[in-house]
Design a protein around this motif. Sequence first.
Motif, mmCIF file in Angstrom:
data_model
loop_
_atom_site.group_PDB
_atom_site.id
_atom_site.type_symbol
_atom_site.label_atom_id
_atom_site.label_comp_id
_atom_site.label_asym_id
_atom_site.label_seq_id
_atom_site.Cartn_x
_atom_site.Cartn_y
_atom_site.Cartn_z
ATOM 1 N N PRO A 172 45.161 -7.040 36.097
ATOM 2 C CA PRO A 172 45.728 -7.927 37.015
ATOM 3 C C PRO A 172 47.287 -8.685 36.592
ATOM 4 N N ILE A 173 47.766 -8.857 37.637
ATOM 5 C CA ILE A 173 49.108 -9.512 37.343
ATOM 6 C C ILE A 173 49.074 -10.915 38.190
ATOM 7 N N GLU B 212 44.934 -0.829 40.092
ATOM 8 C CA GLU B 212 43.909 -0.217 39.651
ATOM 9 C C GLU B 212 44.221 0.843 39.060
ATOM 10 N N VAL B 213 43.454 1.372 38.069
ATOM 11 C CA VAL B 213 43.653 2.596 37.110
ATOM 12 C C VAL B 213 42.238 3.088 36.629
ATOM 13 N N PHE B 214 42.434 4.516 36.926
ATOM 14 C CA PHE B 214 41.046 5.147 36.442
ATOM 15 C C PHE B 214 41.475 6.145 35.370
ATOM 16 N N VAL B 215 40.521 5.875 34.289
ATOM 17 C CA VAL B 215 40.511 7.113 33.244
ATOM 18 C C VAL B 215 39.255 7.920 33.184
ATOM 19 N N ALA C 13 52.623 -12.996 34.927
ATOM 20 C CA ALA C 13 52.475 -12.067 33.510
ATOM 21 C C ALA C 13 51.277 -11.185 33.937
ATOM 22 N N PRO C 14 51.167 -9.819 33.414
ATOM 23 C CA PRO C 14 49.886 -9.103 33.432
ATOM 24 C C PRO C 14 48.997 -9.428 32.603
#
Length: 880
Positions: A703-704, A725-728, A660-661
Amino acid sequence: MTLLSWPGRAFISFLLALAVVLPLAVVSAEPAAAAAHWTVTGPSSRSPVTAELTLEAGTLKLSAARQGRTVLAPAPLGLRTERADLSRDLRVLGQSQRIVAERYTMTTGKRHDRAVRARETRFRLAAGDARFELLVRVSDDGVAYRYLLPDEGGTVVTGEASAYRLAPDATAWLLPYNPQYENQRVETTAAGAASGEYGHPSLFRSGTDFALLTESDVDGSYSGSRLVHEAGSPDYTVKLADERVTTSRTPWRTAIIGDLATVTESTLVDDLATPSKIADTSWIRPGKSAWSWLSEHQSPRDFERQKVYVDFAARNGWPYVLVDEGWSEDWVPELTRYARARGVEVLLWFHWQTLDTPEKRAEILPKVKAWGVKGVKVDFMESDTQARYQWYDAILADTAALELMINFHGSTIPHGLARTWPHLMTMEAIHGQEQLPQPANNPVHPFTRNVVGSMDFTPVALEVGPRTSSVGHEVALPVLYESGWQHFADKPEAYDRHPNALRFLDQVPTTWDETRYLSGYPGDEAALARRAGDRWFVGAITAGPARTVTTPLAFLGAGEWLVETVRDVPGSVDVRRESRVVRSSDSLSYAVPANGGFAAMACRAEPGRTTCDQPIQQVPSTSLTISPADAGDREPGSSFEISAEFRLESDRVVRDVVLAPRVPSGWSLAGEPVRAAEFRPGQVLSGKWTVTAGAGTGKHEVPIAADFLDPSLDWPEVHVAEAVEVFVPPPVPSDGALVSDLPFVSAANGWGPVERNRSVNDQAAGDGNPLRIGGVTYEKGLGTHAPSEVTVYLGRGCQEFTALAGLDDETTEPGSAVFEVLGDGAPLAATPVLRGGDAALAVRADVRGVRMLTLRTTDGGDGKNHDHTDWAVPRLTCLR
């Protein structure tokens, strides 16, 4: 007068079985005018220790004896408070007695299961109109007393009259006091010691009797103390760290009394402490740790090097890696995932000022917990004041609530805290391996500091440090020195070059079911045996010339035992491993070199058994692939899909797999966890989920994780994770924006946090001074400490960066540094080496097309000390 006779053994057994505390008697007061004596005996008719109180001319004194021999001569008791002197003109108003019979368990220490047996007498006292109480507790291994004050709101104590009087010629092993307890001990006599202050615990020997003086159950309700001595006097007086303490009770003034075996094996400090405040201790896991700071100081800054330590710990079945000062939150979450997939948990170092307020702890501790970190090492407290002890209470409660274990470094000594807070794995308070010590004090520590609780000496330095002790000596230390977390001092390559030493380290536990003194004398030799389960471990060391060391094996049970010994042999770099079958009537006797030693492991001899080694536990090999690895820039409210596949590549079957994430707070997730009750080699577990980004700019991770149980492991929970990875992005800076006003995408600093519009100064956030370079003060800028990096988002919307660079005038010595500007990782500009006292140097860089701007300082090639680096007026020219 003498107290009522002690009940019979049958009654004692009944009390112990019920683990109760029962009042026994109330005795009327003596006439105030007469000199009076009260004797408190130990918990049975055969108890060797007694205490005697004497009240004469209004002064109360306490003495202690062992088997009729005076160990502590009569010395004053009492307190001084803001309202009254409770050490003079005293009257005894009455007394009562009770039996103390308790059982408790420990997560760390020299013995898991503990039984307390003691007799306690409560004296009700008065000085004029002021009232207070004195508790005196006597057990088979010592005497302790504390004061109780009636004011529920707290009485202001201004000092204690409490003191100890030794035989003037008693041998003494004393620790010249400093608040981090890191000085070397000195051997002297009770009266011959130099005038000064000495730290707990202090050991004295008179004839065949030893007394270890210390304190127990010290918390934020009081102040820590030390002993004050004047040369020529046999007296040692208690001095508090504070001039005024508001309290309703004092700690236990504690004297462990007996022969050297009794003192060494004593658990009296824990026995006196407040019982555990943690009901469920199942999450607490002592163990061995790989640790890089001592052997290579800069390595905690190096993600790739820390992975080497993780891999080494995984190969050898060590459950932890400690990442010390210098780590970066840019990569610790990834390191934690890397480690946990290999069965290794991460511990992180903190300066205590980083966690000195409830607000800082509420921000930082849950964050590192979310990264998967299992515990923290907190450093540089260096104070015995009541305020600092209140901080200890607070952080212990906060970490317990988050199920984070803790290690106190640069700390006070143990006062029974590990009983009250079982997630406290160890404390420093020792002239340990970090001080690169000569081995002269090593045979003193098992009889002094380590008696009172776990000791983070960081042992087994094979190639780092002065190398004046033998390899056999070093390998024996993790048996001699008890510590719930044992942080080994050397690098993986050093241990790999000593395979026999490493093999022993892989087997030695960090917690014990039983501890036995075998032989030795402080400063000369020390040999202990400790049992974990059905195996015994022996450690023996010497200080000084080569000799033969003999240790009895009487602690072994009946029958034959297989003993495997590691010892020094001439001409060999590593220790030699030997085995033989013995009985309890035998002994181990080996010639050891100067500052030498040996270690051994014993198990029951059985047909076909050739070793006492237990298999090194390692988690099964798995693979987890995720898509995408980088989701790029995402605006708040936008959605994207993620997926994962999990495979088991070992030949073991695992259970209860959950894939699961986990999304950041304020984000949303669509899709359910994927589960498998039983998971076999070759199977694939896969899932897809939709993530919607929430508010909050900057870098984020999704994370997953695959969590599962492996029944073949002692600690069966396994966690394997990767992160998307995500960037806002924040807004593109406006024209004329100052970097010190922009949100940081990331920031790392060589000492303390990066400061905005102030110098870095010390470790605490906001403790900086106005920015000042070459005598000129600047209102705006960044205060950093090399090596440092600050990254901000430009979004390809700016054209030029300018700043004035230099070392801050608060630099106490001429530090040196280089200032660098990078765009998306590529160098754009750099200064020559700048030094303390230099005028600020203008820095200019073309940043057209740059998405991420990084400002970096390096140490100039001579180490980071004194490198307080300032970026003054760091301005951007932008398109909007």
